[in-house]
Design a protein around this motif. Structure first.
Motif, PDB file in Angstrom:
ATOM      1  N   ILE A  30      -0.812 -14.053  -7.554  1.00  0.00           N
ATOM      2  CA  ILE A  30      -0.543 -13.741  -6.159  1.00  0.00           C
ATOM      3  C   ILE A  30      -1.812 -13.938  -5.335  1.00  0.00           C
ATOM      4  O   ILE A  30      -2.899 -13.508  -5.718  1.00  0.00           O
ATOM      5  CB  ILE A  30      -0.051 -12.284  -6.012  1.00  0.00           C
ATOM      6  CG1 ILE A  30       1.296 -12.114  -6.740  1.00  0.00           C
ATOM      7  CG2 ILE A  30       0.083 -11.895  -4.543  1.00  0.00           C
ATOM      8  CD1 ILE A  30       2.420 -12.970  -6.192  1.00  0.00           C
ATOM      9  N   GLN A  31      -1.679 -14.585  -4.186  1.00  0.00           N
ATOM     10  CA  GLN A  31      -2.815 -14.860  -3.319  1.00  0.00           C
ATOM     11  C   GLN A  31      -2.748 -14.092  -1.994  1.00  0.00           C
ATOM     12  O   GLN A  31      -3.706 -14.115  -1.205  1.00  0.00           O
ATOM     13  CB  GLN A  31      -2.891 -16.366  -3.011  1.00  0.00           C
ATOM     14  CG  GLN A  31      -3.042 -17.224  -4.252  1.00  0.00           C
ATOM     15  CD  GLN A  31      -2.991 -18.705  -3.943  1.00  0.00           C
ATOM     16  OE1 GLN A  31      -3.172 -19.129  -2.800  1.00  0.00           O
ATOM     17  NE2 GLN A  31      -2.734 -19.512  -4.963  1.00  0.00           N
ATOM     18  N   ARG A  32      -1.621 -13.416  -1.771  1.00  0.00           N
ATOM     19  CA  ARG A  32      -1.433 -12.717  -0.487  1.00  0.00           C
ATOM     20  C   ARG A  32      -0.409 -11.610  -0.684  1.00  0.00           C
ATOM     21  O   ARG A  32       0.634 -11.826  -1.290  1.00  0.00           O
ATOM     22  CB  ARG A  32      -0.950 -13.708   0.558  1.00  0.00           C
ATOM     23  CG  ARG A  32      -0.523 -13.133   1.905  1.00  0.00           C
ATOM     24  CD  ARG A  32       0.115 -14.249   2.721  1.00  0.00           C
ATOM     25  NE  ARG A  32       0.615 -13.820   4.004  1.00  0.00           N
ATOM     26  CZ  ARG A  32       1.759 -14.248   4.534  1.00  0.00           C
ATOM     27  NH1 ARG A  32       2.515 -15.105   3.866  1.00  0.00           N
ATOM     28  NH2 ARG A  32       2.152 -13.815   5.718  1.00  0.00           N
ATOM     29  N   ILE A  33      -0.721 -10.411  -0.192  1.00  0.00           N
ATOM     30  CA  ILE A  33       0.206  -9.284  -0.270  1.00  0.00           C
ATOM     31  C   ILE A  33       0.516  -8.797   1.146  1.00  0.00           C
ATOM     32  O   ILE A  33      -0.385  -8.635   1.971  1.00  0.00           O
ATOM     33  CB  ILE A  33      -0.395  -8.122  -1.093  1.00  0.00           C
ATOM     34  CG1 ILE A  33      -0.544  -8.529  -2.562  1.00  0.00           C
ATOM     35  CG2 ILE A  33       0.480  -6.870  -0.986  1.00  0.00           C
ATOM     36  CD1 ILE A  33      -1.238  -7.480  -3.422  1.00  0.00           C
ATOM     37  N   ILE A  34       1.794  -8.588   1.417  1.00  0.00           N
ATOM     38  CA  ILE A  34       2.220  -8.011   2.688  1.00  0.00           C
ATOM     39  C   ILE A  34       2.788  -6.626   2.419  1.00  0.00           C
ATOM     40  O   ILE A  34       3.757  -6.477   1.668  1.00  0.00           O
ATOM     41  CB  ILE A  34       3.293  -8.872   3.388  1.00  0.00           C
ATOM     42  CG1 ILE A  34       2.752 -10.262   3.706  1.00  0.00           C
ATOM     43  CG2 ILE A  34       3.768  -8.180   4.673  1.00  0.00           C
ATOM     44  CD1 ILE A  34       3.787 -11.196   4.335  1.00  0.00           C
ATOM     45  N   LEU A  35       2.163  -5.595   2.993  1.00  0.00           N
ATOM     46  CA  LEU A  35       2.714  -4.249   2.959  1.00  0.00           C
ATOM     47  C   LEU A  35       3.589  -4.086   4.190  1.00  0.00           C
ATOM     48  O   LEU A  35       3.106  -4.242   5.320  1.00  0.00           O
ATOM     49  CB  LEU A  35       1.584  -3.212   2.977  1.00  0.00           C
ATOM     50  CG  LEU A  35       0.847  -2.960   1.665  1.00  0.00           C
ATOM     51  CD1 LEU A  35      -0.300  -1.976   1.902  1.00  0.00           C
ATOM     52  CD2 LEU A  35       1.792  -2.426   0.608  1.00  0.00           C
ATOM     53  N   TYR A  36       4.843  -3.752   3.972  1.00  0.00           N
ATOM     54  CA  TYR A  36       5.817  -3.816   5.068  1.00  0.00           C
ATOM     55  C   TYR A  36       6.604  -2.517   5.203  1.00  0.00           C
ATOM     56  O   TYR A  36       7.110  -1.975   4.216  1.00  0.00           O
ATOM     57  CB  TYR A  36       6.785  -4.972   4.803  1.00  0.00           C
ATOM     58  CG  TYR A  36       7.743  -5.270   5.930  1.00  0.00           C
ATOM     59  CD1 TYR A  36       7.452  -6.257   6.871  1.00  0.00           C
ATOM     60  CD2 TYR A  36       8.944  -4.590   6.043  1.00  0.00           C
ATOM     61  CE1 TYR A  36       8.331  -6.536   7.905  1.00  0.00           C
ATOM     62  CE2 TYR A  36       9.831  -4.869   7.066  1.00  0.00           C
ATOM     63  CZ  TYR A  36       9.510  -5.839   7.994  1.00  0.00           C
ATOM     64  OH  TYR A  36      10.392  -6.116   9.011  1.00  0.00           O
ATOM     65  N   HIS A  37       6.668  -2.025   6.428  1.00  0.00           N
ATOM     66  CA  HIS A  37       7.476  -0.840   6.734  1.00  0.00           C
ATOM     67  C   HIS A  37       8.485  -1.195   7.816  1.00  0.00           C
ATOM     68  O   HIS A  37       8.115  -1.605   8.918  1.00  0.00           O
ATOM     69  CB  HIS A  37       6.592   0.304   7.213  1.00  0.00           C
ATOM     70  CG  HIS A  37       7.361   1.512   7.665  1.00  0.00           C
ATOM     71  ND1 HIS A  37       8.219   2.188   6.831  1.00  0.00           N
ATOM     72  CD2 HIS A  37       7.409   2.155   8.862  1.00  0.00           C
ATOM     73  CE1 HIS A  37       8.752   3.205   7.488  1.00  0.00           C
ATOM     74  NE2 HIS A  37       8.282   3.200   8.722  1.00  0.00           N
TER      75      HIS A  37
END
Length: 280
Positions: A30-37
């Motif tokens: 993984i090269q990018r993580i999106i934390l999403y609410h």
């Protein structure tokens, strides 16, 4: 894989899912993580949107602050992977497919925390709806999933229907990332050598798919299917349960009625749903 989307409602169970996602990020490249609410501002006791722009903005700011706390919690696990924070005033299930496509999401990670947690986040929907709508691999992480424990075994459950729709590329990404024992669990009434031509073709195809992983093939009875899958997974000390909920067959039925909830809420190992017919 490049981009991981982690959904959170800021519950402890959602934190566990975020931590687990971070834990497997490196093996999956993984090269990018999106934390999403996802939230939806409504007037209490009604389905009407909040009319106050100020109130909506306050909810957004609180969401971003809480996302920052989650980021602080998982960042030490993935110090070299950038983490983006996103909070939106939206009903997520209806928009998740477009969101994943627009953001180039390769895997979605979510927790299981019941109506007080994840179901509130999704405005009453269930993980089965996310699985149906997202069209990317969805990893559902139970609240008691242990962290920092090496993966030892993977169970791939199949009912031999639409075997040609197994997303081989995505399947191989996981099997290559975690080179452990693989059990292919065929869901059937019983082990019977009197297969029809279609079933024999499916079995042959599955053997070809898993050939380089030296997978073990086994069976579980059709009746009491959830208990059978979970019991088998526990007996084989599975670290991950994988399914492909195709349009027909037993596996599909798991994600169209209360059985899916039973599987998700009773499982003590993560459940990975691969989208049928997905391409690389």
């Amino acid at each position: 894989m490049k981009t991981m989307l982690i959904l959170t409602d800021f519950s402890e169970n959602a934190f566990r899912a975020a931590e687990y996602g971070a834990q497997i990020a490196d093996p999956l490249h993984i090269q990018r993580i999106i934390l999403y609410h996802a939230y939806q501002t409504v007037v209490m006791g009604t389905d009407l949107p909040v009319s106050s722009t100020k109130e909506s903005q306050q909810i957004y700011l609180e969401g971003m602050e809480n996302l920052a706390l989650v980021q602080d919690r998982i960042k030490p696990m993935v110090p070299h992977i950038p983490i983006e924070l996103m909070a939106e005033d939206i009903s997520l299930p209806a928009h998740i497919k477009d969101f994943c496509k627009h953001q180039g999401i390769d895997i979605l990670v979510m927790g299981v925390s019941g109506r007080s947690g994840l179901e509130r986040l999704l405005l009453g929907s269930t993980s089965s709806l996310m699985i149906a709508e997202a069209r990317v691999p969805v990893l559902v992480v139970p609240k008691d999933t242990p962290l920092a424990k090496p993966m030892t075994s993977i169970v791939f459950a199949t009912d031999l229907k639409d075997h040609s729709s197994v997303p081989v590329h995505q399947l191989y990404e996981f099997l290559d990332a975690f080179p452990v024992d693989v059990q292919v669990l065929n869901i059937a009434k019983e082990k019977d050598e009197k297969y029809d031509v279609e079933t024999k073709e499916a079995i042959t195809n599955l053997h070809n798919i898993f050939e380089k992983y030296n997978a073990t093939f086994d069976y579980v009875r059709e009746d009491d299917i959830v208990e059978g899958i979970l019991d088998y997974s526990n007996r084989h000390h599975a670290s991950l349960l994988m399914v492909v909920p195709q349009e027909r067959g037993f596996i599909a039925s798991l994600f169209h009625n209360s059985i899916s909830k039973k599987l998700a809420y009773n499982a003590n190992i993560p459940l990975l749903s691969l989208p049928p017919g997905a391409t690389c």
